[in-house]
Scaffold this motif. Structure first.
Motif, PDB file in Angstrom:
ATOM      1  N   PHE A 133       0.831  -1.164  -0.053  1.00 37.04           N
ATOM      2  CA  PHE A 133      -0.503  -0.370   0.220  1.00 37.04           C
ATOM      3  C   PHE A 133       1.026   1.478   0.094  1.00 37.04           C
ATOM      4  O   PHE A 133       0.713   2.472  -0.184  1.00 37.04           O
ATOM      5  N   MET A 134       2.335   1.361   0.233  1.00 39.29           N
ATOM      6  CA  MET A 134       2.804   2.559   0.789  1.00 39.29           C
ATOM      7  C   MET A 134       3.090   2.873  -0.939  1.00 39.29           C
ATOM      8  O   MET A 134       3.094   4.000  -0.716  1.00 39.29           O
TER       9      MET A 134
ATOM     10  N   GLN B 219       1.916   7.850  -3.738  1.00 37.69           N
ATOM     11  CA  GLN B 219       1.973   8.952  -5.339  1.00 37.69           C
ATOM     12  C   GLN B 219       0.972   9.157  -4.991  1.00 37.69           C
ATOM     13  O   GLN B 219       0.371  10.621  -5.363  1.00 37.69           O
ATOM     14  N   GLU B 220      -0.531   9.706  -4.834  1.00 33.76           N
ATOM     15  CA  GLU B 220      -1.247   9.886  -4.549  1.00 33.76           C
ATOM     16  C   GLU B 220      -1.105  10.515  -3.672  1.00 33.76           C
ATOM     17  O   GLU B 220      -2.056  11.791  -4.140  1.00 33.76           O
ATOM     18  N   HIS B 221      -0.805  11.129  -2.338  1.00 33.75           N
ATOM     19  CA  HIS B 221      -0.703  11.884  -1.893  1.00 33.75           C
ATOM     20  C   HIS B 221       0.177  12.976  -1.552  1.00 33.75           C
ATOM     21  O   HIS B 221       0.332  13.764  -0.996  1.00 33.75           O
TER      22      HIS B 221
ATOM     23  N   PHE C 101       8.964   9.823   5.881  1.00 37.30           N
ATOM     24  CA  PHE C 101       7.090   9.523   6.729  1.00 37.30           C
ATOM     25  C   PHE C 101       6.480   8.491   7.231  1.00 37.30           C
ATOM     26  O   PHE C 101       5.636   8.498   7.417  1.00 37.30           O
ATOM     27  N   PHE C 102       6.256   8.209   5.543  1.00 40.66           N
ATOM     28  CA  PHE C 102       5.502   6.796   5.778  1.00 40.66           C
ATOM     29  C   PHE C 102       6.569   5.833   6.855  1.00 40.66           C
ATOM     30  O   PHE C 102       5.337   4.785   7.105  1.00 40.66           O
ATOM     31  N   SER C 103       7.181   5.755   6.456  1.00 41.56           N
ATOM     32  CA  SER C 103       8.105   4.998   7.307  1.00 41.56           C
ATOM     33  C   SER C 103       8.228   5.319   9.378  1.00 41.56           C
ATOM     34  O   SER C 103       7.849   4.772   9.945  1.00 41.56           O
TER      35      SER C 103
ATOM     36  N   PHE D 279      -9.347  -3.047  -8.193  1.00 45.62           N
ATOM     37  CA  PHE D 279     -10.061  -2.013  -7.995  1.00 45.62           C
ATOM     38  C   PHE D 279      -9.180  -0.795  -7.942  1.00 45.62           C
ATOM     39  O   PHE D 279      -8.607  -0.183  -8.678  1.00 45.62           O
ATOM     40  N   ASP D 280      -8.716  -0.514  -6.455  1.00 47.88           N
ATOM     41  CA  ASP D 280      -7.614   0.151  -6.375  1.00 47.88           C
ATOM     42  C   ASP D 280      -7.295   0.386  -4.728  1.00 47.88           C
ATOM     43  O   ASP D 280      -8.157  -0.773  -3.737  1.00 47.88           O
ATOM     44  N   TRP D 281      -6.791   0.921  -4.201  1.00 45.17           N
ATOM     45  CA  TRP D 281      -6.304   0.519  -3.232  1.00 45.17           C
ATOM     46  C   TRP D 281      -6.809   1.244  -1.779  1.00 45.17           C
ATOM     47  O   TRP D 281      -7.320   0.701  -0.874  1.00 45.17           O
ATOM     48  N   HIS D 282      -8.355   2.220  -2.821  1.00 41.76           N
ATOM     49  CA  HIS D 282      -9.121   2.463  -1.358  1.00 41.76           C
ATOM     50  C   HIS D 282      -9.893   1.595  -1.458  1.00 41.76           C
ATOM     51  O   HIS D 282     -10.360   1.468  -0.141  1.00 41.76           O
ATOM     52  N   ALA D 283     -10.301   1.068  -1.775  1.00 36.31           N
ATOM     53  CA  ALA D 283     -11.200  -0.699  -2.056  1.00 36.31           C
ATOM     54  C   ALA D 283     -10.493  -1.110  -1.513  1.00 36.31           C
ATOM     55  O   ALA D 283     -11.960  -2.111  -0.170  1.00 36.31           O
TER      56      ALA D 283
END
Length: 451
Positions: free
Chosen positions: A36-37, A42-44, A50-52, A167-171
């Motif tokens: 998911f990372m 890429q979207e945000h 930061f994610f780490s 789908f996408d990562w949201h779903a």
């Protein structure tokens, strides 16, 4: 958390299978963080560092949650604590789906998911299983349950990648949150399987037990079963929770267990989060990253069963030390060979055999040395060390990558720490503690036999 007087003897009892299913769902979803990372960043527009850092916070919250939920389990019952944790876990995943700012991600993915994981993973599930089975079946039972967590990694990570692709990562996050919510009825069912007349959790069920002969049958020295047969004097007072914690913290073996488990967390969190990115950096596809994590999970199913069987026959501390030493060997293999599908899956298979195999041995040693009365709480403190290691691993990996553009420093650190953990494990004194933490459960076989 007291052992049940009506403990089920079989390693494949319903309690064990339900525990394995809970671990399969919880650990499987946990292992999807790496896939998911990239789409989330890429979207945000967030950075890998930061994610780490958020993932590091999640690991600390996981460790703190394990202690908090362990205390609730020792006071109100493991089933309720696991159900509450699952609700927090699912809420955190839903919050992650809708997070659009950094504080929102910190609260949802960092705190809620972390605390939820603390109560739906080994720190709570393993003590519940330990109470539900006979001492002779305990090591194998923990291995079976641990295999459930590994199977989840094998099944859920590719499924998560498929959901992202279709789908996408949201779903995908919403579907995974629904699977976590299904832990709630499983936990309540697991708690309700205790046989009539079983001892209840809490101080009301504690009491002095008559001294008697050692349980029938002998097990090899150093095994979980043999250590559980060794008992302290029956006249020792039943400890309070705080007294048990203080006793454990004074023991050298407790520090050694916590130190070796720190290394386990360091390695697992680094590889779980950054192996897919490492492979992308070296020209391999995202699907290879997902399949590598899944392969680790598949082979750890084998490793969990094997360790469970070996743990009932041989010294748990020696097995634990060899697991850490062999982890170093496979990291060396990955670094020495060119990055390719062959070297990747060889590393994944070898690492998988050792991946979560530390869990039943470490948690088994907690119960073996300090007893089962407060196993959930003491296991939670040991697990906190694991999560501090996890947070350190993912934080350092993000900082190291930001500074150098590679993960080489982290791989070398992983080798050195694995060898250090092996040495720490081999120094553990796995004989049962003669302090205040063992008197009740050590005599449970005699008490049950005497009616």
């Amino acid at each position: 958390m007291l052992p049940d007087r009506g403990a089920q003897p079989g390693a494949l009892s319903r309690v064990v299978l339900l525990g394995a299913l809970i671990l399969m769902l919880s650990m499987g979803v946990r292992a999807t963080a790496g896939i998911f990372m990239t789409p989330m960043l890429q979207e945000h527009g967030w950075s890998r560092e930061f994610f780490s850092n958020v993932f590091a916070l999640q690991n600390l919250a996981w460790g703190a949650g394990a202690i908090l939920m362990g205390m609730l389990a020792d006071r109100f019952g493991g089933g309720r604590a696991i159900a509450l944790s699952a609700m927090l876990y699912a809420a955190g995943l839903i919050g992650t789906r809708f997070a659009s700012t950094t504080p929102e991600l910190v609260v949802s993915f960092g705190l809620l998911v972390g605390v939820g994981q603390g109560g739906t993973t080994a720190a709570l599930v393993m003590p519940m299983i330990s109470r539900a089975v006979s001492p002779m079946a305990r090591s194998v039972s923990l291995g079976v349950a641990n295999a459930g967590g590994s199977l989840g990694q094998f099944l859920v990570v590719p499924a998560g990648q498929l959901l992202i692709d279709v789908f996408d990562w949201h779903a995908a996050l919403l579907i995974l949150s629904a699977s976590i919510a299904s832990i709630v009825p499983l936990a309540l069912l697991m708690a309700g399987l205790r046989r009539p007349g079983a001892a209840k959790t809490g101080a009301a069920s504690a009491g002095a037990a008559p001294a008697g002969a050692a349980p029938a049958g002998a097990a090899p020295a150093g095994s979980a079963a043999s250590s559980l047969q060794s008992a302290p004097a029956a006249s020792e007072a039943v400890p309070s929770l705080w007294g048990a914690i203080c006793d454990a913290f004074r023991q050298r073996s407790f520090a050694l267990l916590a130190g070796s488990y720190f290394v386990c967390g360091f390695q697992l969190a680094f590889i779980t989060l950054h192996l897919p990115a490492y492979l992308l950096d070296n020209g391999m596809s995202a699907r290879h990253g997902a399949m590598a994590i899944a392969t680790i999970g598949l082979f750890n199913v084998i490793g969990s069963f094997l360790v469970g069987w070996l743990g009932s026959r041989y010294s748990n501390k020696m097995l634990l030390g060899w697991i850490y030493a062999l982890r170093a060997v496979f990291v060396v293999q990955l670094l020495l060979m060119p990055v390719s599908p062959f070297s990747l899956y060889l590393f994944s298979a070898g690492t998988g055999l050792l991946w979560l195999s530390t869990v039943p041995l470490t948690m088994g040693l907690v119960g073996q040395i300090f007893g089962l009365r407060f196993a959930a709480t003491l296991g939670g403190f040991v697990f906190l060390s694991h999560q501090i290691g996890s947070a350190t691993g993912v934080w350092l990996s993000g900082r190291s990558f930001a500074a150098s553009g590679s993960y080489d420093t982290m791989w070398f650190a992983s080798i050195a720490l694995a060898l250090m953990a092996a040495a720490l494990a081999w120094m553990i004194d796995e004989r049962p503690d003669r302090g205040r933490t063992r008197p009740v459960e050590a005599f449970e076989p005699q008490r049950a036999a005497s009616g």
